[in-house]
Every structure is written in structure tokens, then in C-alpha cells.
Design a protein around this motif. Sequence first.
Motif, PDB file in Angstrom:
ATOM      1  N   ASP A  42       5.202   0.720   6.685  1.00  0.00           N
ATOM      2  CA  ASP A  42       4.622  -0.538   7.209  1.00  0.00           C
ATOM      3  C   ASP A  42       5.152  -1.564   8.078  1.00  0.00           C
ATOM      4  O   ASP A  42       4.755  -2.016   8.986  1.00  0.00           O
ATOM      5  N   ALA A  43       6.737  -1.549   7.907  1.00  0.00           N
ATOM      6  CA  ALA A  43       7.293  -2.415   8.636  1.00  0.00           C
ATOM      7  C   ALA A  43       7.362  -1.683  10.189  1.00  0.00           C
ATOM      8  O   ALA A  43       7.150  -2.545  11.103  1.00  0.00           O
ATOM      9  N   ASP A  44       7.514  -0.554  10.363  1.00  0.00           N
ATOM     10  CA  ASP A  44       7.356   0.279  11.470  1.00  0.00           C
ATOM     11  C   ASP A  44       5.906  -0.079  12.018  1.00  0.00           C
ATOM     12  O   ASP A  44       5.829  -0.180  13.486  1.00  0.00           O
ATOM     13  N   ASP A  45       4.890   0.055  11.409  1.00  0.00           N
ATOM     14  CA  ASP A  45       3.537  -0.018  11.765  1.00  0.00           C
ATOM     15  C   ASP A  45       3.514  -1.309  12.264  1.00  0.00           C
ATOM     16  O   ASP A  45       2.671  -1.526  13.381  1.00  0.00           O
ATOM     17  N   THR A  46       3.920  -2.283  11.894  1.00  0.00           N
ATOM     18  CA  THR A  46       3.595  -3.893  12.074  1.00  0.00           C
ATOM     19  C   THR A  46       4.785  -4.370  13.092  1.00  0.00           C
ATOM     20  O   THR A  46       4.418  -5.472  13.905  1.00  0.00           O
ATOM     21  N   GLY A  47       5.973  -3.544  13.257  1.00  0.00           N
ATOM     22  CA  GLY A  47       6.995  -4.164  14.400  1.00  0.00           C
ATOM     23  C   GLY A  47       7.802  -5.276  13.483  1.00  0.00           C
ATOM     24  O   GLY A  47       8.504  -5.982  14.328  1.00  0.00           O
ATOM     25  N   SER A  48       7.572  -5.518  12.227  1.00  0.00           N
ATOM     26  CA  SER A  48       8.407  -6.493  11.325  1.00  0.00           C
ATOM     27  C   SER A  48       9.194  -5.959  10.467  1.00  0.00           C
ATOM     28  O   SER A  48       8.700  -5.068   9.611  1.00  0.00           O
ATOM     29  N   GLU A  49      10.308  -6.290  10.319  1.00  0.00           N
ATOM     30  CA  GLU A  49      11.377  -5.769   9.205  1.00  0.00           C
ATOM     31  C   GLU A  49      11.048  -6.639   7.967  1.00  0.00           C
ATOM     32  O   GLU A  49      11.630  -6.366   7.028  1.00  0.00           O
ATOM     33  N   ASN A  50      10.267  -7.447   8.046  1.00  0.00           N
ATOM     34  CA  ASN A  50       9.934  -8.367   6.912  1.00  0.00           C
ATOM     35  C   ASN A  50       8.789  -8.415   6.029  1.00  0.00           C
ATOM     36  O   ASN A  50       8.429  -9.216   5.521  1.00  0.00           O
ATOM     37  N   VAL A  51       7.938  -7.411   6.638  1.00  0.00           N
ATOM     38  CA  VAL A  51       6.542  -7.286   6.072  1.00  0.00           C
ATOM     39  C   VAL A  51       6.633  -6.385   5.015  1.00  0.00           C
ATOM     40  O   VAL A  51       6.888  -5.409   5.084  1.00  0.00           O
ATOM     41  N   ALA A  52       6.084  -6.831   3.792  1.00  0.00           N
ATOM     42  CA  ALA A  52       5.901  -5.914   2.425  1.00  0.00           C
ATOM     43  C   ALA A  52       4.837  -5.121   2.591  1.00  0.00           C
ATOM     44  O   ALA A  52       3.986  -5.353   3.497  1.00  0.00           O
ATOM     45  N   ALA A  53       4.742  -3.976   2.006  1.00  0.00           N
ATOM     46  CA  ALA A  53       3.633  -2.930   1.995  1.00  0.00           C
ATOM     47  C   ALA A  53       2.239  -3.734   1.916  1.00  0.00           C
ATOM     48  O   ALA A  53       2.135  -4.501   0.820  1.00  0.00           O
ATOM     49  N   GLY A  54       1.443  -3.427   2.626  1.00  0.00           N
ATOM     50  CA  GLY A  54       0.158  -4.205   2.680  1.00  0.00           C
ATOM     51  C   GLY A  54      -0.158  -5.366   3.165  1.00  0.00           C
ATOM     52  O   GLY A  54      -1.194  -5.832   2.841  1.00  0.00           O
ATOM     53  N   SER A  55       0.666  -5.958   3.842  1.00  0.00           N
ATOM     54  CA  SER A  55       0.747  -7.314   4.118  1.00  0.00           C
ATOM     55  C   SER A  55       0.112  -7.420   5.711  1.00  0.00           C
ATOM     56  O   SER A  55       0.126  -6.391   6.249  1.00  0.00           O
ATOM     57  N   THR A  56      -0.423  -8.240   5.705  1.00  0.00           N
ATOM     58  CA  THR A  56      -0.982  -8.795   7.216  1.00  0.00           C
ATOM     59  C   THR A  56      -0.134  -9.666   7.706  1.00  0.00           C
ATOM     60  O   THR A  56      -0.373  -9.642   9.029  1.00  0.00           O
ATOM     61  N   THR A  57       0.609 -10.583   7.545  1.00  0.00           N
ATOM     62  CA  THR A  57       1.627 -11.236   7.879  1.00  0.00           C
ATOM     63  C   THR A  57       2.851 -11.103   7.391  1.00  0.00           C
ATOM     64  O   THR A  57       3.000 -10.853   6.126  1.00  0.00           O
ATOM     65  N   ALA A  58       3.993 -11.534   8.184  1.00  0.00           N
ATOM     66  CA  ALA A  58       5.505 -11.344   7.423  1.00  0.00           C
ATOM     67  C   ALA A  58       5.325 -12.016   5.954  1.00  0.00           C
ATOM     68  O   ALA A  58       5.142 -13.384   6.072  1.00  0.00           O
ATOM     69  N   GLY A  59       5.825 -11.140   5.012  1.00  0.00           N
ATOM     70  CA  GLY A  59       6.257 -11.591   3.740  1.00  0.00           C
ATOM     71  C   GLY A  59       5.221 -12.317   3.169  1.00  0.00           C
ATOM     72  O   GLY A  59       5.188 -12.692   1.777  1.00  0.00           O
ATOM     73  N   GLU A  60       3.826 -12.105   3.248  1.00  0.00           N
ATOM     74  CA  GLU A  60       2.498 -12.239   2.651  1.00  0.00           C
ATOM     75  C   GLU A  60       1.515 -11.172   2.352  1.00  0.00           C
ATOM     76  O   GLU A  60       0.716 -10.605   3.073  1.00  0.00           O
ATOM     77  N   PRO A  61       1.929 -10.452   1.306  1.00  0.00           N
ATOM     78  CA  PRO A  61       1.218  -8.956   0.958  1.00  0.00           C
ATOM     79  C   PRO A  61      -0.271  -9.494   0.518  1.00  0.00           C
ATOM     80  O   PRO A  61      -0.208 -10.688   0.206  1.00  0.00           O
ATOM     81  N   HIS A  62      -1.075  -8.741   0.647  1.00  0.00           N
ATOM     82  CA  HIS A  62      -2.398  -9.132  -0.133  1.00  0.00           C
ATOM     83  C   HIS A  62      -2.354  -9.084  -1.521  1.00  0.00           C
ATOM     84  O   HIS A  62      -1.459  -8.450  -2.306  1.00  0.00           O
ATOM     85  N   SER A  63      -3.048  -9.593  -2.373  1.00  0.00           N
ATOM     86  CA  SER A  63      -3.203  -9.931  -3.787  1.00  0.00           C
ATOM     87  C   SER A  63      -3.455  -8.522  -4.266  1.00  0.00           C
ATOM     88  O   SER A  63      -2.864  -8.128  -5.428  1.00  0.00           O
ATOM     89  N   GLU A  64      -4.447  -7.763  -3.606  1.00  0.00           N
ATOM     90  CA  GLU A  64      -4.743  -6.155  -4.567  1.00  0.00           C
ATOM     91  C   GLU A  64      -3.577  -5.449  -4.259  1.00  0.00           C
ATOM     92  O   GLU A  64      -3.265  -4.583  -5.117  1.00  0.00           O
ATOM     93  N   ASP A  65      -2.736  -5.477  -3.131  1.00  0.00           N
ATOM     94  CA  ASP A  65      -1.487  -4.560  -3.029  1.00  0.00           C
ATOM     95  C   ASP A  65      -0.350  -5.195  -3.926  1.00  0.00           C
ATOM     96  O   ASP A  65       0.321  -4.296  -4.675  1.00  0.00           O
ATOM     97  N   ILE A  66      -0.323  -6.528  -4.237  1.00  0.00           N
ATOM     98  CA  ILE A  66       0.802  -6.873  -5.231  1.00  0.00           C
ATOM     99  C   ILE A  66       0.386  -6.305  -6.438  1.00  0.00           C
ATOM    100  O   ILE A  66       1.181  -6.052  -7.293  1.00  0.00           O
ATOM    101  N   ILE A  67      -0.918  -6.525  -6.910  1.00  0.00           N
ATOM    102  CA  ILE A  67      -1.496  -6.216  -8.141  1.00  0.00           C
ATOM    103  C   ILE A  67      -1.259  -4.787  -8.353  1.00  0.00           C
ATOM    104  O   ILE A  67      -0.848  -4.012  -9.379  1.00  0.00           O
ATOM    105  N   SER A  68      -1.509  -4.014  -7.233  1.00  0.00           N
ATOM    106  CA  SER A  68      -1.742  -2.673  -7.448  1.00  0.00           C
ATOM    107  C   SER A  68       0.080  -2.090  -7.527  1.00  0.00           C
ATOM    108  O   SER A  68       0.246  -1.309  -8.245  1.00  0.00           O
ATOM    109  N   TRP A  69       1.162  -2.499  -7.092  1.00  0.00           N
ATOM    110  CA  TRP A  69       2.494  -2.034  -6.996  1.00  0.00           C
ATOM    111  C   TRP A  69       2.796  -2.789  -8.440  1.00  0.00           C
ATOM    112  O   TRP A  69       3.589  -2.004  -9.042  1.00  0.00           O
TER     113      TRP A  69
END
Length: 305
Positions: free
Chosen positions: A249-276
Motif C-alpha cells: 500500500d505504501a508503494d501504491d500511494t507513494g507514502s511510507e507513512n500510510v497504513a494498510a487501506g488508508s486514503t491519507t497518510a496515517g488515517e486508515p479506514h475504520s473498516e480496515d482497522i476493524i478487519s486487522w
Amino acid sequence: MTLIAILLVLAIERFVGAVDHLRHFGWFRTYSRWCENRLSTRSLWQGPFGVIVILLPPLLLLAVIIQALHSVTPVLDFLLACAVLLYCLGPADLGHQVSRYTEALEAGDRNAAAEAHAAFINHHWHPYGPLGGTLASLLEQANVRLFAVLFWFAVLGPVGALLYRLTAELYRHYHEVHGGFANSIRDLYNLLNWPTTRLSALGFALAGNLVDAIEGWRRAEARSLAVNEDVLIESGLNALQFPQVYDTDADDTGSENVAAGSTTAGEPHSEDIISWIEMARGLENRTLIVWLSVLAVMTIAGVVS
């Protein structure tokens, strides 16, 4: 009897509900402060002697009570063992805290989610972003609140479970303090966690992705012999294959600070957080089953009473 006691206590936790209101260690904090106020000026206090002075009396008292009850009837001995184990778990129910967090996320209540999150989060910063820190905290807290207590109960009985819980309580209050006494607490805490973190890491490997979990363990172990948390966290995250997804996901977004499933740096979707989180809790539950299975085989073989 050890396996039966563990199964009974886990069943109480699962079906009766959390007993957090019974797990109070204020008496121990009062007692430890009393000892410190009277002995801190002595040179022997600044080292292992101070830790022994605090821990030995309650452990010795428990051992004497157990022996006395056993001489009357083993049933009382068994019931006390179960009570001590139940008391030493937690002290707060991790599953209940996580459920509050995920329910708040589902409801979109940011304030309630932040409050629930603060109850179990230890890693406010993590190389894999905020979500990585949350998962790392879950893995670490599973060891501190459950696996380590079960291990020392299996090895040393109720005295072992109480030893670990009291040491963890001391560590929680002194881990940011510098000095001989605090250093001795950290040394004992690390010593007690050394076998449990590695057995938990092995359980994560068997219950998750074996190859990646072992590789994460190997990398963490290579840094130092005093990397209990790193071994536990790296093996657990790799068992979930979280770093691989994070890197993608970091490679796809070009940011090293983006967690899995996030749309902006450091802000994952609630659904992704719950899933993980659900996957992490599933890994912990499967690891517990692995532990209990091994303990059952050892009990049948006569290795554990």
C-alpha cells in the motif's frame, strides 16, 4: 490439575464475563510504597535486594496458604489455584476493551474510540503507521495479560502467576524511572518475559504464516538478546502478513507513512482497522489453542501435573 484449572478459569472469563472489578492491586502499590519509604535510603535497596523485599512476603504467604490447604484437602488447594489465576489475568479484559474500540469505530464515535483505544495502546508510534502500532499493542498486551500468566502458572503454579503479575505491576510504575531498584525490576520483568514472548512467537508462527513469522522473529532476535517485545511483535505482524500488505500500500500511494487501506497518510479506514484487529485477535485465539493443545499432550505424557 494445571490444565483443568486453566480451562476452568478461561471458561469463567469467556462465559461468565470480565471480572476486572475483582482485580485490584492497590494493596500491593500501598505495600510497595511503604517498603520504599522505609528502605530506600539503604544501599541494599538500590538493586535486586529491594525487589526481593517487596515480592517475597506476598509470594511466601501464598505458598504457605497453599501448603496448609493442601494438607487439609487437595480440593481447597485447587480452588485457590483457580482463584489466584483468575485474579492474575488482565488485570483488565483485553477483549472487552477491544470490543469497545471497534464498536465505537463502527458507530463513528471518534471520542469514544480514542478513549477505548487509549486503554490498551502502548505503541503510539510504529514503523508501520498508526494501525501497526495498534496491532503491536494488541500482540504485546496478549502476552502480558494472558500468555505470560498462563506460562508461569503452568511452570510454578499459583505462586508463578502471582510473581509475574506483581512484577508486571512494579514494571508498569517504574519502567520510566532510572536507578538501581528500577533497573532490577526491568531485569526481572525481561527475564520473566523472555520464554513467554518466544513461545508466543512460536505460537503465532504455527497459528499464522509460518515462514514470515519465523523470518520476523529472526530479524528481531539478531538485534539483541533483550528484544522480547520486538520478537513478539515482529513474529505476530509477519504471521498476519501485515508488513507485506503495508509495503504494498505504501508503494501504491507513494507514502511510507500510510497504513494498510488508508486514503491519507496515517488515517486508515475504520473498516480496515476493524478487519486487522479481528485478524490479530483471531491469531491470538489460535495461538491459545496451540498452547492448550501442547499443555494437554504434556499432561497426558505426565510432564505437567
